[in-house]
Design a protein around this motif. Structure first.
Motif, PDB file in Angstrom:
ATOM      1  N   PHE A 286       6.046  13.636  15.242  1.00  0.00           N
ATOM      2  CA  PHE A 286       5.633  12.569  16.156  1.00  0.00           C
ATOM      3  C   PHE A 286       4.207  12.117  15.851  1.00  0.00           C
ATOM      4  N   VAL A 287       3.298  13.063  15.673  1.00  0.00           N
ATOM      5  CA  VAL A 287       1.893  12.725  15.420  1.00  0.00           C
ATOM      6  C   VAL A 287       1.753  11.963  14.110  1.00  0.00           C
ATOM      7  N   ARG A 288       2.420  12.441  13.058  1.00  0.00           N
ATOM      8  CA  ARG A 288       2.305  11.790  11.746  1.00  0.00           C
ATOM      9  C   ARG A 288       2.912  10.380  11.778  1.00  0.00           C
ATOM     10  N   LEU A 289       4.032  10.213  12.443  1.00  0.00           N
ATOM     11  CA  LEU A 289       4.645   8.882  12.525  1.00  0.00           C
ATOM     12  C   LEU A 289       3.746   7.921  13.304  1.00  0.00           C
ATOM     13  N   HIS A 290       3.158   8.405  14.386  1.00  0.00           N
ATOM     14  CA  HIS A 290       2.258   7.560  15.171  1.00  0.00           C
ATOM     15  C   HIS A 290       1.057   7.124  14.340  1.00  0.00           C
ATOM     16  N   ARG A 291       0.492   8.043  13.570  1.00  0.00           N
ATOM     17  CA  ARG A 291      -0.658   7.711  12.740  1.00  0.00           C
ATOM     18  C   ARG A 291      -0.292   6.733  11.632  1.00  0.00           C
ATOM     19  N   ALA A 292       0.877   6.935  11.032  1.00  0.00           N
ATOM     20  CA  ALA A 292       1.318   6.023   9.968  1.00  0.00           C
ATOM     21  C   ALA A 292       1.488   4.612  10.506  1.00  0.00           C
ATOM     22  N   ALA A 293       2.079   4.490  11.692  1.00  0.00           N
ATOM     23  CA  ALA A 293       2.267   3.170  12.293  1.00  0.00           C
ATOM     24  C   ALA A 293       0.927   2.526  12.626  1.00  0.00           C
ATOM     25  N   LYS A 294      -0.009   3.317  13.092  1.00  0.00           N
ATOM     26  CA  LYS A 294      -1.326   2.787  13.435  1.00  0.00           C
ATOM     27  C   LYS A 294      -2.037   2.238  12.210  1.00  0.00           C
ATOM     28  N   ARG A 295      -1.948   2.943  11.087  1.00  0.00           N
ATOM     29  CA  ARG A 295      -2.581   2.471   9.861  1.00  0.00           C
ATOM     30  C   ARG A 295      -1.859   1.252   9.292  1.00  0.00           C
ATOM     31  N   ALA A 296      -0.533   1.225   9.419  1.00  0.00           N
ATOM     32  CA  ALA A 296       0.247   0.138   8.824  1.00  0.00           C
ATOM     33  C   ALA A 296       0.081  -1.177   9.580  1.00  0.00           C
ATOM     34  N   ARG A 297      -0.334  -1.132  10.837  1.00  0.00           N
ATOM     35  CA  ARG A 297      -0.485  -2.365  11.617  1.00  0.00           C
ATOM     36  C   ARG A 297      -1.544  -3.299  11.029  1.00  0.00           C
ATOM     37  N   GLU A 298      -2.422  -2.760  10.237  1.00  0.00           N
ATOM     38  CA  GLU A 298      -3.491  -3.570   9.657  1.00  0.00           C
ATOM     39  C   GLU A 298      -2.999  -4.461   8.524  1.00  0.00           C
ATOM     40  N   ASP A 299      -1.814  -4.190   7.992  1.00  0.00           N
ATOM     41  CA  ASP A 299      -1.286  -4.948   6.854  1.00  0.00           C
ATOM     42  C   ASP A 299       0.027  -5.622   7.251  1.00  0.00           C
ATOM     43  N   PRO A 300       0.085  -6.951   7.256  1.00  0.00           N
ATOM     44  CA  PRO A 300       1.328  -7.651   7.627  1.00  0.00           C
ATOM     45  C   PRO A 300       2.529  -7.263   6.759  1.00  0.00           C
TER      46      PRO A 300
ATOM     47  N   ALA B 125       4.819   9.777   3.159  1.00  0.00           N
ATOM     48  CA  ALA B 125       4.504   9.869   1.736  1.00  0.00           C
ATOM     49  C   ALA B 125       4.370   8.480   1.117  1.00  0.00           C
ATOM     50  N   TYR B 126       5.204   7.548   1.546  1.00  0.00           N
ATOM     51  CA  TYR B 126       5.106   6.171   1.058  1.00  0.00           C
ATOM     52  C   TYR B 126       3.762   5.566   1.453  1.00  0.00           C
ATOM     53  N   MET B 127       3.357   5.777   2.701  1.00  0.00           N
ATOM     54  CA  MET B 127       2.073   5.243   3.157  1.00  0.00           C
ATOM     55  C   MET B 127       0.920   5.840   2.353  1.00  0.00           C
ATOM     56  N   TRP B 128       1.006   7.124   2.044  1.00  0.00           N
ATOM     57  CA  TRP B 128      -0.055   7.765   1.262  1.00  0.00           C
ATOM     58  C   TRP B 128      -0.137   7.140  -0.128  1.00  0.00           C
ATOM     59  N   ARG B 129       1.005   6.878  -0.745  1.00  0.00           N
ATOM     60  CA  ARG B 129       1.005   6.267  -2.078  1.00  0.00           C
ATOM     61  C   ARG B 129       0.407   4.865  -2.032  1.00  0.00           C
ATOM     62  N   VAL B 130       0.756   4.121  -0.978  1.00  0.00           N
ATOM     63  CA  VAL B 130       0.226   2.768  -0.847  1.00  0.00           C
ATOM     64  C   VAL B 130      -1.289   2.793  -0.707  1.00  0.00           C
ATOM     65  N   GLU B 131      -1.775   3.706   0.113  1.00  0.00           N
ATOM     66  CA  GLU B 131      -3.213   3.769   0.378  1.00  0.00           C
ATOM     67  C   GLU B 131      -4.015   4.312  -0.797  1.00  0.00           C
ATOM     68  N   HIS B 132      -3.381   5.085  -1.670  1.00  0.00           N
ATOM     69  CA  HIS B 132      -4.094   5.682  -2.790  1.00  0.00           C
ATOM     70  C   HIS B 132      -3.716   5.075  -4.125  1.00  0.00           C
ATOM     71  N   SER B 133      -3.006   3.960  -4.094  1.00  0.00           N
ATOM     72  CA  SER B 133      -2.639   3.284  -5.337  1.00  0.00           C
ATOM     73  C   SER B 133      -3.481   2.028  -5.483  1.00  0.00           C
ATOM     74  N   PRO B 134      -4.016   1.759  -6.682  1.00  0.00           N
ATOM     75  CA  PRO B 134      -4.805   0.536  -6.882  1.00  0.00           C
ATOM     76  C   PRO B 134      -3.948  -0.717  -6.899  1.00  0.00           C
ATOM     77  N   SER B 135      -2.644  -0.559  -6.954  1.00  0.00           N
ATOM     78  CA  SER B 135      -1.754  -1.720  -6.983  1.00  0.00           C
ATOM     79  C   SER B 135      -1.175  -1.951  -5.608  1.00  0.00           C
ATOM     80  N   SER B 136      -0.548  -3.077  -5.429  1.00  0.00           N
ATOM     81  CA  SER B 136       0.089  -3.408  -4.163  1.00  0.00           C
ATOM     82  C   SER B 136       1.355  -2.586  -3.997  1.00  0.00           C
ATOM     83  N   PRO B 137       1.867  -2.450  -2.753  1.00  0.00           N
ATOM     84  CA  PRO B 137       3.064  -1.640  -2.531  1.00  0.00           C
ATOM     85  C   PRO B 137       4.249  -2.097  -3.362  1.00  0.00           C
TER      86      PRO B 137
END
Length: 469
Positions: free
Chosen positions: A357-371, A417-429
């Motif tokens: 629950f905590v990890r999903l909530h955090r992932a959603a919070k970070r993802a809201r910044e990107d349409p 894990a997908y969110m982590w790759r997106v945030e740590h990859s120099p390329s777009s998702p």
């Protein structure tokens, strides 16, 4: 005969496509584990160990062809593996060894395969393919049940789905719970699917699936289904951006429910408030009391199926004599884990749910910044809603080691894990299942792949000036 041939074609298709795209074999195992084609096939599949073959193909093809960009080791995966080890250890002191081994045979496979899933399901398309496969495998059971309920009104203990008997998805408590868990997932797929054709009526099809899942839950006459339905609506309402619209739909649905349900359904639901006069509900409470006494003497639990050793003294009510009942099931995910796996098992189980629950909530919070990551927010909310249903409805049904809880946990791990790759990859998702690595400079740099099973050579990114007008 035609149905058996069609199921055989689907089964061999998963295997055949898995050779070219190994994650498809993993989806095949999810389909077999959920839909269970061997149970409704008349030839070939009912004579083969279909789950073992598909599972071996999923693991083998991954090891041979797909060992790329594994996700970081997460706390959820550690807890899943730890639970698999612990349930095996409890066999040593199991109260009923033969019965314990019988349940361990499928429960251990469920836990460990769920721990394996995030290593294969990595990209957005793979995550969606997993969700699609699971929803449609479940829908094959609750869609016919829902349609027949609309015609006949349903009934407690009725077999209106594909499977017969009182086990698996033929059991009302399990079917109603997985049906309600599939509702937010189906709604998510209706709005964010990339695999299905973008037709105007496609979202309505998913809403129809969600609606029939709700009808099925009601048609089972399970009291736990009503509790799960209330929790599902409340959670979806809190997470929705259209609270007024969803509130109106919920009120209309509640009015329709009250108007259309039969007197038999009303009578069964009313026993929630008068449990002491209803043997089934009252005996469950006595079983839970017995379980607390049992783990006080056996803090590490009694192994799988420990309930077979219980004996419940039921007092008489209204001039009716009391009686003793032996081997009454736990009828609760919490008391099931507590009685079988003791306090260590219950702690791991609750920690796994809480961390997810905590990890999903955090992932959603970070993802809201990107349409472009709105789908991550939507899927995170859907998974949280499904888990909330499981943790409430499951309080009255012994389904702790059934696949749906563990599969939802695995989808959450894959999403994080997908969110982590997106945030740590120099390329777009990367949205496809075959990743093409890119670099922000003319020098090719290969970042961690966001998915797929075959990597392509890095393609340098060159900035092109916009034409002057």
């Amino acid at each position: 005969m035609l149905r058996s041939l069609w199921l055989l074609f689907l089964y061999t298709s998963f295997l055949g496509l898995g050779v070219n795209a190994p994650f498809v074999a993993t989806l095949g195992y999810v389909w077999v584990d959920t839909f269970q084609p061997q149970a409704i096939s008349y030839i070939i599949l009912n004579q083969l160990p279909v789950a073992m073959i598909m599972g071996a193909a999923a693991f083998g093809l991954y090891l041979l062809l797909d060992r790329r960009s594994p996700p970081r080791l997460s706390l959820e995966t550690i807890l899943q593996v730890a639970m698999g080890i612990w349930v095996t250890l409890t066999i040593i002191w199991a109260a009923v060894p033969d019965a314990a081994w019988e349940k361990w045979d499928w429960a251990f496979k469920t836990v460990m395969f769920a721990a394996f899933l995030p290593y294969v399901i990595r990209s957005r398309v793979q995550i969606e393919a997993f969700a699609q496969t699971y929803v449609f495998s479940l829908a094959a059971n609750f869609v016919p049940f829902g349609l027949k309920t609309l015609i006949s009104g349903g009934g407690y203990g009725s077999n209106l789905g594909l499977q017969a008997g009182n086990s698996g998805l033929a059991e009302g408590g399990l079917l109603s719970t997985v049906g309600l868990m599939a509702v937010p997932l189906a709604i998510y797929l209706g709005s964010h699917s990339q695999l299905m054709p973008r037709l105007k009526l496609m979202p309505l099809a998913y809403w129809a699936i969600a609606g029939l899942a709700v009808v099925t839950a009601i048609g089972t006459f399970e009291r736990s289904a009503l509790i799960g339905l209330v929790v599902l609506f409340a959670y979806m309402w809190m997470r929705s951006r259209h609270k007024l619209r969803l509130g109106v739909v919920g009120c209309l649905g509640a009015c329709l429910l009250v108007y259309s349900t039969s007197s038999a359904w009303d009578a069964r639901i009313e026993t929630i408030g008068h449990f002491e006069n209803e043997n089934s509900a009252y005996v469950r409470i006595l079983v839970w009391k017995w379980t607390l006494g049992y783990v006080a003497e056996h803090p590490f639990g009694g192994g799988f199926q420990a309930y077979l050793t219980d004996h419940i003294e039921v007092p008489g009510v209204d001039n009716e004599p009391g009686f003793t009942e032996f081997g009454r099931a736990f009828h609760s995910i919490y008391f099931e884990v507590l009685g079988e796996q003791g306090y260590p098992g219950l702690l791991m189980f609750l920690a796994l749910a809480g961390v997810t629950f905590v990890r999903l909530h955090r992932a959603a919070k970070r993802a809201r910044e990107d349409p472009e990551l709105r789908w991550v927010v939507a899927l995170s909310d859907a998974l949280q809603a499904g888990l909330a249903v499981f943790l409430t409805s499951g309080a009255f049904v012994g389904i702790a080691f059934q696949p749906m809880f563990w599969y939802f946990i695995s989808m959450g791990i894959s999403l994080n894990a997908y969110m982590w790759r997106v945030e740590h990859s120099p390329s777009s998702p990367v949205v496809g299942w075959r990743a093409t690595a890119t670099s922000p400079s003319t020098e090719a740099i290969s970042p961690p792949s966001a998915g797929g099973w075959r990597s392509r050579p890095a393609i340098p990114f060159v900035k092109v000036a916009a034409p002057k007008r």
